[in-house]
Design a protein around this motif. Structure first.
Motif, mmCIF file in Angstrom:
data_model
loop_
_atom_site.group_PDB
_atom_site.id
_atom_site.type_symbol
_atom_site.label_atom_id
_atom_site.label_comp_id
_atom_site.label_asym_id
_atom_site.label_seq_id
_atom_site.Cartn_x
_atom_site.Cartn_y
_atom_site.Cartn_z
ATOM 1 N N ASN A 43 0.803 -1.226 0.000
ATOM 2 C CA ASN A 43 0.000 0.000 0.000
ATOM 3 C C ASN A 43 0.838 1.279 0.000
ATOM 4 O OD1 ASN A 43 1.045 -0.063 2.545
ATOM 5 N ND2 ASN A 43 -0.916 -0.039 3.630
ATOM 6 N N SER A 45 3.514 2.181 1.913
ATOM 7 C CA SER A 45 3.930 2.751 3.189
ATOM 8 C C SER A 45 5.367 2.420 3.573
ATOM 9 C CB SER A 45 2.993 2.277 4.312
ATOM 10 O OG SER A 45 3.045 0.870 4.450
ATOM 11 N N GLN A 62 -2.149 4.305 -7.091
ATOM 12 C CA GLN A 62 -2.586 4.530 -5.717
ATOM 13 C C GLN A 62 -1.601 5.456 -5.018
ATOM 14 O OE1 GLN A 62 -2.590 1.235 -2.971
ATOM 15 N NE2 GLN A 62 -0.569 0.503 -3.543
ATOM 16 N N HIS A 63 -2.127 6.248 -4.111
ATOM 17 C CA HIS A 63 -1.288 7.164 -3.332
ATOM 18 C C HIS A 63 -0.364 6.362 -2.431
ATOM 19 C CE1 HIS A 63 -0.102 10.500 -0.764
ATOM 20 N NE2 HIS A 63 -0.421 9.748 0.272
ATOM 21 N N HIS A 64 0.835 6.883 -2.178
ATOM 22 C CA HIS A 64 1.727 6.223 -1.216
ATOM 23 C C HIS A 64 2.210 7.220 -0.182
ATOM 24 C CE1 HIS A 64 5.355 7.878 -3.265
ATOM 25 N NE2 HIS A 64 4.759 7.565 -4.395
ATOM 26 N N ASP A 65 2.296 6.737 1.059
ATOM 27 C CA ASP A 65 2.746 7.574 2.162
ATOM 28 C C ASP A 65 4.268 7.677 2.234
ATOM 29 O OD1 ASP A 65 0.149 8.106 3.037
ATOM 30 O OD2 ASP A 65 0.088 6.287 4.255
ATOM 31 N N TYR A 66 4.931 6.691 1.673
ATOM 32 C CA TYR A 66 6.390 6.721 1.709
ATOM 33 C C TYR A 66 6.887 7.889 0.853
ATOM 34 C CZ TYR A 66 11.252 5.315 1.382
ATOM 35 O OH TYR A 66 12.620 5.294 1.446
ATOM 36 N N THR A 67 7.855 8.638 1.378
ATOM 37 C CA THR A 67 8.362 9.839 0.699
ATOM 38 C C THR A 67 9.690 9.543 0.024
ATOM 39 O OG1 THR A 67 7.276 11.265 2.329
ATOM 40 C CG2 THR A 67 9.016 12.250 0.979
ATOM 41 N N SER A 82 2.679 1.150 -6.371
ATOM 42 C CA SER A 82 1.806 2.305 -6.579
ATOM 43 C C SER A 82 1.747 2.759 -8.034
ATOM 44 C CB SER A 82 2.267 3.485 -5.708
ATOM 45 O OG SER A 82 2.187 3.148 -4.336
ATOM 46 N N ARG A 129 -2.960 -4.064 8.705
ATOM 47 C CA ARG A 129 -2.387 -2.735 8.466
ATOM 48 C C ARG A 129 -1.605 -2.642 7.161
ATOM 49 N NH1 ARG A 129 -0.250 -1.165 14.590
ATOM 50 N NH2 ARG A 129 -2.297 -1.330 15.615
#
Length: 320
Positions: A43, A45, A62-67, A82, A129
């Motif tokens: 997902n 992250s 899809q959006h990813h939280d990992y930068t 993603s 999660r």
């Protein structure tokens, strides 16, 4: 920017290829094709599935939280979970070639399915999660259940199933079964791993006759290996010799036998039958690789039998 119906993804430096589709991420397409791409979630992250685009075009699905760092972005690095391929791609990524390439992991799961077939309890654990366990087909995981010591079990699901883990629990493991039967849907089960070196050797996959030998519930270690080969679409000659009083997944094995010309399933009821069948197969083949998940005492006899063939490679499940 051109869009291909079935883009081909080429991996560097291995040169392996797989087809992608517009409705799936590059990671999902690769895992479904039996490619051991790196991942720790699905997902966006964790960032473990980072890869550099060498040529071709991708689109975020899809959006990813990992930068990603600015340097990574400038170099063409993306997260495979993603993005999807729009046309033929060449990407630079580190694949897992051996168990040593995969780090130890721990994650929380919950029981989502439990059934008993011919006295073997089959359970499926949903990973929570958005995490995922990175492992190779044939490896084991440590299951931590409340009130009893942790137990080591073969992971019976294919690595391409990122959201779930399957385990087979025989009747002899009564304490584990009693705990599982009392678990609620909200109870957490800690899973750690992977462990073990009982994995498929990818070299010369298509030109080798793969013989899988399983005893009773130890079919759990063999099942994901066969599913992995099916996913690769290499179609090497494969034979499954399964010794058991009750072949609790016989319908699945028969479905493989019916669906694939290159696969043969032979249910057997004693070790002598296994030895006889193996002896015949060794006479019939040139290059043979045997993967055996059996009681430790039976490996010696099978190894001796294989030693009569100069082209037989015997790989034993040391955890069995």
């Amino acid at each position: 920017m051109s869009h291909d119906d079935n883009p081909v993804v080429t991996l560097s430096p291995s040169g392996r290829q797989f087809s992608s589709h517009h409705h799936t991420s590059i990671l999902e397409a690769g895992l479904s094709a039996g490619i051991t791409l790196p991942y720790r979630c699905s997902n966006g992250s964790c960032g473990e599935c980072r890869a550099r685009i060498l040529s071709g075009d991708v689109e975020m699905v899809q959006h990813h939280d990992y930068t990603l760092t600015q340097a990574e972005k400038a170099a063409g690095v993306v997260l495979l979970c993603s993005h999807r391929a729009l046309n033929n791609l060449a990407i630079e990524v580190s694949e897992a070639g051996t168990p040593e390439d995969i780090p130890q992991q721990q994650l929380n799961t919950r029981l989502c399915h439990c059934e008993t077939n011919d006295n073997v309890m089959v359970i499926r654990l949903k990973i929570l999660r958005g995490k995922a366990l990175w492992y190779l087909a044939g490896q084991y995981a440590m299951i931590h259940l409340p009130g009893i010591p942790a137990c080591l079990l073969p992971i019976a699901s294919c690595p391409c199933e990122t959201g779930y883990l399957e385990f087979h629990i025989p009747e002899t493991m009564k304490p584990i079964r009693r705990v599982v039967e009392k678990l609620g849907r909200r109870d957490r089960i800690l899973v750690g791993g992977p462990q073990g070196n009982f994995v498929i050797k990818e070299d010369s996959l298509a030109s080798t006759h793969h013989i899988f030998i399983a005893n009773s519930h130890q079919f759990a270690a063999i099942k994901p290996m066969i599913e992995h080969i099916i996913a690769t679409e290499e179609e090497p000659r494969c034979t499954l010799l399964w010794q058991a009083k009750k072949h609790y997944k016989s319908n699945l094995c028969r479905s493989w036998n019916d669906a694939f010309d290159w696969f043969s399933y032979r249910p057997l009821d004693n070790i002598e039958s296994v030895q006889n069948e193996l002896a015949l197969l060794l006479k019939d083949s040139t290059t043979v690789r045997i993967y055996a998940s059996m009681p430790s005492g039976e490996h010696t006899t099978l190894r001796q039998l294989c030693s009569t063939s100069a082209n037989a490679d015997y790989i034993a499940d040391q955890q069995s």
